[in-house]
Design a protein around this motif. Sequence first.
Motif, PDB file in Angstrom:
ATOM      1  N   ALA A  99       0.748  -1.290   0.073  1.00  0.00           N
ATOM      2  CA  ALA A  99       0.051   0.210  -0.024  1.00  0.00           C
ATOM      3  C   ALA A  99       1.043   1.295  -0.171  1.00  0.00           C
ATOM      4  O   ALA A  99       2.174   1.186   0.195  1.00  0.00           O
ATOM      5  N   SER A 100       0.139   2.453   0.009  1.00  0.00           N
ATOM      6  CA  SER A 100       0.940   3.506  -0.030  1.00  0.00           C
ATOM      7  C   SER A 100       1.333   3.750   1.353  1.00  0.00           C
ATOM      8  O   SER A 100       0.902   3.208   2.191  1.00  0.00           O
ATOM      9  N   GLY A 101       2.369   4.720   1.457  1.00  0.00           N
ATOM     10  CA  GLY A 101       2.899   4.882   3.065  1.00  0.00           C
ATOM     11  C   GLY A 101       1.674   5.497   3.959  1.00  0.00           C
ATOM     12  O   GLY A 101       1.670   5.377   5.120  1.00  0.00           O
ATOM     13  N   GLN A 102       0.839   6.292   3.168  1.00  0.00           N
ATOM     14  CA  GLN A 102      -0.247   6.945   4.125  1.00  0.00           C
ATOM     15  C   GLN A 102      -1.274   5.701   4.733  1.00  0.00           C
ATOM     16  O   GLN A 102      -1.294   5.683   5.944  1.00  0.00           O
ATOM     17  N   LEU A 103      -1.345   4.806   3.793  1.00  0.00           N
ATOM     18  CA  LEU A 103      -2.463   3.353   4.200  1.00  0.00           C
ATOM     19  C   LEU A 103      -1.428   2.814   5.178  1.00  0.00           C
ATOM     20  O   LEU A 103      -1.980   2.079   6.170  1.00  0.00           O
ATOM     21  N   ARG A 104      -0.221   2.700   4.943  1.00  0.00           N
ATOM     22  CA  ARG A 104       0.499   1.585   5.842  1.00  0.00           C
ATOM     23  C   ARG A 104       0.796   2.481   7.306  1.00  0.00           C
ATOM     24  O   ARG A 104       0.985   1.659   8.254  1.00  0.00           O
ATOM     25  N   ASN A 105       0.559   3.586   7.329  1.00  0.00           N
ATOM     26  CA  ASN A 105       0.611   4.273   8.675  1.00  0.00           C
ATOM     27  C   ASN A 105      -0.694   4.186   9.542  1.00  0.00           C
ATOM     28  O   ASN A 105      -0.656   4.232  10.810  1.00  0.00           O
ATOM     29  N   MET A 106      -1.666   3.675   8.844  1.00  0.00           N
ATOM     30  CA  MET A 106      -2.887   3.540   9.363  1.00  0.00           C
ATOM     31  C   MET A 106      -3.165   1.965   9.596  1.00  0.00           C
ATOM     32  O   MET A 106      -3.727   1.403  10.597  1.00  0.00           O
TER      33      MET A 106
END
Length: 330
Positions: A99-106
């Motif tokens: 996933a994108s970094g933003q999704l991985r952070n959540m």
Amino acid sequence: MKEFDYRRADGVPGALALHGAAPEARFLGGGTNLVDLMKTGIERPSLLVDVRALPLDGIEATADGGLRIGATATNSDTAAHPEVRRRYPALSQALLAGASGQLRNMATVGGNLLQRTRCGYFSDATGPCNKRVPGSGCPAIEGEHRNHAILGASEHCAATHPSDMAVALAAFDAVVAYETAEGPGETPLADLYPPVGDTPHVETALPAGALITSVTLPPAPVAAASRYRKVRERASFAFAIGSVAAALEVRDGTVQDVRLAFGAVAHRPWRAQTAEEALAGGPATAEAFAAAADAELAAAEPLPDNGYKVPLMRDLVVSVLTELAEEADA
């Protein structure tokens, strides 16, 4: 979107009690899949029980040399953890590819295992789908199925499981721990996703109301020499059309240990046990790798438009295992 209640859990027992007291309750971690499905009306919970703040985000070594990953650990934190990168590099690579970094952070580890298929027919609340409405039919069989399953499907469903992380976990015999109102339990990841058969709406073997608390990877020295390779239709964030998690130990040109799992080809991460058995104790050559892949893929039953996945997976297996064998000899 249907109106729903929201409660933040203050502990595992409290989370289970809240969930058990409300019809159609859902546990909420990062919400990267659940909230999207709520927006389209596929998921219609009456209550969201937020478990993100529970103390389940630790990553620690086990007494026997394995690794335990808490269910609320984010994909980003798990991918970056030094012990994950050192002991199970394929897992770190799979998370980074997922996933994108933003999704991985959540996104959380527990939620990643429970994400639902990205089949377009499943996501369309206006049409039939046996996962959503049992017995209504599977339009993918006769319709758009280019990215659908070639292994383990049935006439009732040809959807694939979308997780990259779960493919790496499957290769290393992960065990999923959970809590219920009746007490704790655990299940091998290999048993978490039931066969499709005529019940594709039954997506996991977890007891009703169960909360995933951790995933444990048993000790596997071979996993230190592992790799995850993902093929997708564009270079940016996209779901796989085929992927491989592999680990290989070679001594004097002979395969001593091998782990192999496929992604994006079945309703679950597909542990390639037939291929592993074909390779064990044999030569670590491209020819042997190809023959093992062919033995695994002999069970494939592609639909008219996704037969390309068979040679794709064969080539992926040969490529990844050859690279690992060359590194072992270096």
